[in-house]
Design a protein around this motif. Structure first.
Motif, PDB file in Angstrom:
ATOM      1  N   UNK A   1       0.810  -1.220   0.000  1.00 41.21           N
ATOM      2  CA  UNK A   1       0.000   0.000   0.000  1.00 41.21           C
ATOM      3  C   UNK A   1       0.851   1.281   0.000  1.00 41.21           C
ATOM      4  N   UNK A   2       2.116   1.144   0.348  1.00 43.06           N
ATOM      5  CA  UNK A   2       2.995   2.315   0.372  1.00 43.06           C
ATOM      6  C   UNK A   2       3.632   2.573  -0.991  1.00 43.06           C
ATOM      7  N   UNK A   3       3.411   1.647  -1.945  1.00 39.51           N
ATOM      8  CA  UNK A   3       4.018   1.802  -3.262  1.00 39.51           C
ATOM      9  C   UNK A   3       5.348   1.079  -3.394  1.00 39.51           C
ATOM     10  N   UNK A   4       5.826   0.504  -2.293  1.00 32.99           N
ATOM     11  CA  UNK A   4       7.078  -0.261  -2.334  1.00 32.99           C
ATOM     12  C   UNK A   4       6.752  -1.753  -2.402  1.00 32.99           C
ATOM     13  N   UNK A   5       7.775  -2.566  -2.688  1.00 35.18           N
ATOM     14  CA  UNK A   5       7.559  -4.010  -2.851  1.00 35.18           C
ATOM     15  C   UNK A   5       7.190  -4.637  -1.503  1.00 35.18           C
ATOM     16  N   UNK A   6       6.115  -5.398  -1.507  1.00 35.33           N
ATOM     17  CA  UNK A   6       5.663  -6.046  -0.283  1.00 35.33           C
ATOM     18  C   UNK A   6       6.571  -7.242   0.018  1.00 35.33           C
ATOM     19  N   UNK A   7       7.120  -7.284   1.216  1.00 40.01           N
ATOM     20  CA  UNK A   7       7.952  -8.417   1.637  1.00 40.01           C
ATOM     21  C   UNK A   7       7.524  -8.868   3.023  1.00 40.01           C
ATOM     22  N   UNK A   8       7.813 -10.129   3.335  1.00 44.70           N
ATOM     23  CA  UNK A   8       7.603 -10.571   4.714  1.00 44.70           C
ATOM     24  C   UNK A   8       8.879 -10.311   5.520  1.00 44.70           C
ATOM     25  N   UNK A   9       8.901 -10.740   6.774  1.00 46.21           N
ATOM     26  CA  UNK A   9      10.044 -10.404   7.632  1.00 46.21           C
ATOM     27  C   UNK A   9      11.317 -11.134   7.208  1.00 46.21           C
ATOM     28  N   UNK A  10      11.172 -12.087   6.260  1.00 49.21           N
ATOM     29  CA  UNK A  10      12.362 -12.772   5.739  1.00 49.21           C
ATOM     30  C   UNK A  10      12.782 -12.197   4.388  1.00 49.21           C
ATOM     31  N   UNK A  11      12.166 -11.088   3.995  1.00 47.71           N
ATOM     32  CA  UNK A  11      12.500 -10.375   2.753  1.00 47.71           C
ATOM     33  C   UNK A  11      12.021 -11.129   1.510  1.00 47.71           C
ATOM     34  N   UNK A  12      11.024 -12.020   1.713  1.00 45.65           N
ATOM     35  CA  UNK A  12      10.469 -12.760   0.587  1.00 45.65           C
ATOM     36  C   UNK A  12       9.302 -11.992  -0.017  1.00 45.65           C
ATOM     37  N   UNK A  13       9.218 -11.950  -1.347  1.00 45.99           N
ATOM     38  CA  UNK A  13       8.062 -11.351  -2.019  1.00 45.99           C
ATOM     39  C   UNK A  13       6.989 -12.429  -2.176  1.00 45.99           C
ATOM     40  N   UNK A  14       5.909 -12.092  -2.881  1.00 36.56           N
ATOM     41  CA  UNK A  14       4.839 -13.061  -3.131  1.00 36.56           C
ATOM     42  C   UNK A  14       5.261 -14.160  -4.094  1.00 36.56           C
ATOM     43  N   UNK A  15       6.359 -13.946  -4.831  1.00 39.35           N
ATOM     44  CA  UNK A  15       6.799 -14.944  -5.812  1.00 39.35           C
ATOM     45  C   UNK A  15       7.955 -15.747  -5.246  1.00 39.35           C
ATOM     46  N   UNK A  16       7.802 -17.057  -5.315  1.00 32.48           N
ATOM     47  CA  UNK A  16       8.836 -17.969  -4.789  1.00 32.48           C
ATOM     48  C   UNK A  16      10.207 -17.644  -5.381  1.00 32.48           C
ATOM     49  N   UNK A  17      11.201 -17.653  -4.534  1.00 35.57           N
ATOM     50  CA  UNK A  17      12.593 -17.428  -4.931  1.00 35.57           C
ATOM     51  C   UNK A  17      12.888 -16.003  -5.396  1.00 35.57           C
ATOM     52  N   UNK A  18      11.910 -15.092  -5.224  1.00 35.73           N
ATOM     53  CA  UNK A  18      12.221 -13.674  -5.472  1.00 35.73           C
ATOM     54  C   UNK A  18      12.156 -12.917  -4.143  1.00 35.73           C
ATOM     55  N   UNK A  19      13.258 -12.297  -3.802  1.00 36.96           N
ATOM     56  CA  UNK A  19      13.392 -11.520  -2.570  1.00 36.96           C
ATOM     57  C   UNK A  19      13.545 -10.045  -2.929  1.00 36.96           C
TER      58      UNK A  19
END
Lengths: 451, 451
Positions: free
Chosen positions: A261-279
């Motif tokens: 929602x901030x316009x930046x890439x959404x990551x979890x606390x492990x720096x993982x994006x919604x796509x597997x193997x993309x951080x």
């Protein structure tokens, strides 16, 4: 295992180094569209000021040094496209214009942020700059050394830091700020104190125009005059656009990586994006605000380094979490320090808190010490829960010391009552017997209990 | 309501002022056996060094100023006896030798601490000093200004601070220390770094003799020579005994006030002693160590001020608690800062913890800044619980800033894992992108997880 890292200023280069230490046998490939990697963006104002003479000092590690460690560094290579299903990148060599495809097993997006440049007429003229890359830094310094008058658009960190640099280099500077006060990370009352101090330190050379912006530039080839929304006509030799930055997420977005929602890439606390193997990590990634318990985008070098490290650990099949940020920051105008942590009142309200605050003016050390200075501390807590929300500090003395005393209190969600027992170090050359931050705590406790 | 306060340097004077603000109509009477009240003991080394020229600057508030507020100040009045059952004091006017009885409704004992003076031969000679009262300060400075050589007995805070003062005043100083390392509040490894730095800064003028003590002094009237246990014969113009202090509790003890295991007056968190309507605060009172959850006696001006304030609030029939201390402290030798909080390894073991520690040497700010300095941080956690136990910092840079970042973490009993997420302020003139304290945290986390 082949890990590709796109972008390598702070987060990307940190991730590369850490991953290389953890997994020396893995193939690590860096693509950067810049000539330089692993440099300190935050150091450029001090280079422009002349405190640092050689811009190469800002380079933490050269491509050569990375290569020595076995990391494959490709500068002047722009990644055009990410294909997550094929695990492939389309890359353009900016020197040869050659375009090629390359694969990855794991991908780290560290594309950072880019300057936000508001539209104005004749924005193509020479000597109109932004300040983000090392090349920008060199260009701005060259221009500064040949200028007598300058205009800065923007009153945030970069605006104020370059203002110091330009005043240090004997320029007359007009700072144009589109908001109603400079340094918006602070509350308005604190910002007014900052502006007064800037004038006190450099009244003859500095003019600040709030609530204004550039509508056009004029000149033959080079900018010679700036016209503002409020009708000011300012003769100038150069213009620096420091009107903020935006996360550089186009590449990620086009690949289907989720944007927060901030316009930046959404990551979890492990720096993982919604796509597997993309951080993702660094300025292009969204962060969690620990105090607000909500997403935020506060791009800072310290955070980028921590995220790069965390990202590398997780990419290496180990485990690390980056819990988020407190919004801690510090900067200076000459010897005037400005520091803060947590939420300011405006932000606190936007997150649903009811902020109550006090402002304390106090000596930074025992009043009889020859170098005593006055500092101003603003402390903010929530009206109902008494939980500490944040603090802001200003002054010639060691202000950031007091702000840092509060950071772990914010981390553990302390109330004002709990922090009241903090044992801050005291000796006459270092503090007052009751530290200014504890005086603020006492005052705020008193205010809260009398509500 | 009549409140009598015995002693009024830090805690006593703070209690008087606070109580006067809270209960302006109550009768407040101060008895002090000294000529001066409400002065900064901690400031005296800086007066001796010549950084402060007028000793009156160390006086926070004069008896006259207290009297203006309606507080009845009696200087040069020694309280000889407390009779709790009659609520009476026996007082001697030291100027007239008159002895009289006076009553109280509530009593605050703030008798502070007195220097510990180990026995040695000819200890009655002139120019042998202790440093506690303002008169001591004047006498020591006068002697320093007339001396070329000095001996200090004691390697703690006062010893090191007066060492700086004497070196600043161009004296040659021999510091004799009965322990095997100076600055015992630090661990031995850190103390060795301190001693090296002191020699680096003033090798020609300073000699430190550890594991030694004074066995005799010699001279006609004035001390001229010191002989030590290890057989050193040192010609000197003066001797300062800075071998520690002990709580001044005789008066309280004789009145039946309970003394704690540390030798100081036992108080609860409201500064109440075992006897109704008798309170104690400041250096004469025992404190609770928050990290150890055990009684301790760490006499410091900051703590005295907090306790005086807390005591006044409770005496005024309001409610306040002083939870205790973390053992936070800071001092300096010229521009070399030494700071700590929590437990050192030795103390941690004595309290039943299993300390694991790391020592980190790192730049205090970005390496390219012209005034970058190296600092040393030692961080200690418990092996089993991973709870942070303490930290020690040394260096020319801003060391106390890092120590203070840890204080509220100790207060909330954070583990190393929890503190790892702290967001310490960063900008190139203020820190490294990952602050030295966070590097220490990462290293300690690594060490703990590999045990």
């Amino acid at each position: 295992m082949k890990v590709v890292i796109i972008g390598a200023i702070a987060a990307g280069s940190k991730a590369a180094s850490k991953l290389n230490r953890l997994r020396p046998n893995w193939e690590i490939v860096i693509y950067s569209n810049e000539k330089n990697i692993a440099y300190s963006e935050c150091g450029m104002p001090y280079y422009i000021a002349g405190y640092i003479n050689d811009i190469n000092n800002l380079i933490v590690r050269t491509p050569k040094e990375f290569r020595k460690k076995g990391i494959n560094v490709n500068i002047c290579h722009k990644v055009l496209n990410i294909n997550p299903s094929k695990k492939e990148l389309l890359v353009k060599n900016l020197n040869t214009n050659e375009i090629f495809t390359t694969g990855y097993d794991r991908l780290i997006i560290a594309t950072g942020a880019v300057p936000y440049v508001p539209y104005f007429e004749n924005n193509f003229l020479d000597n109109i700059f932004t300040l983000r890359t090392l090349e920008d830094g060199m260009a701005v310094k060259n221009a500064v050394l040949q200028s007598n008058n300058a205009v800065i658009l923007g009153g945030g960190y970069i605006g104020i830091e370059v203002l110091e640099a330009m005043v240090q280099q004997k320029l007359n500077v007009t700072l144009i700020n589109s908001n109603d006060y400079i340094m918006q990370v602070f509350d308005k009352d604190m910002s007014e104190t900052i502006q007064k101090q800037i004038y006190m330190k450099s009244l003859e050379n500095v003019k600040i125009l709030n609530n204004d912006t550039i509508i056009s530039c004029h000149g033959k080839n080079k900018v010679e005059k700036v016209i503002t929304k409020n009708g000011h006509e300012i003769n100038t030799d150069m213009v620096l656009i420091a009107a903020g930055i935006v996360p550089n997420v186009e590449l990620a977005k086009n690949a289907g990586v989720e944007i927060g929602q901030t316009g930046a890439i959404k990551v979890n606390s492990r720096m993982q994006t919604n796509i597997k193997d993309i951080y993702a990590c660094g300025d292009c990634a969204e962060k969690r605000h620990i105090v607000a318990d909500a997403p935020c985008w506060i791009p800072l070098g310290s955070t980028a380094n921590k995220e790069g490290r965390c990202c590398a650990i997780n990419v290496a099949d180990m485990y690390d979490e980056f819990e988020g940020v407190l919004g801690s920051a510090v900067t200076k105008y000459f010897n005037y320090t400005m520091s803060l942590t947590g939420l300011n009142e405006k932000k606190a309200i936007s997150y649903g808190f009811e902020p109550i605050s006090v402002v304390v003016k106090k000596n930074d050390k025992a009043g009889y010490m020859p170098d005593v200075q006055t500092i101003v501390i603003k402390l903010i807590a929530d009206k109902t829960s008494h939980r500490i929300l944040g603090a802001q500090g200003l002054g010639l003395g060691e202000v950031d010391k007091r702000i840092n005393a509060l950071t772990s209190a914010l981390l553990s969600k302390m109330t004002i009552e709990e922090f009241y027992d903090d044992d801050i170090t005291y000796a006459p050359p270092f503090s007052t017997s009751i530290d200014p931050m504890l005086t603020a705590t006492q005052n705020l406790l008193h205010k809260l209990s009398s509500l």
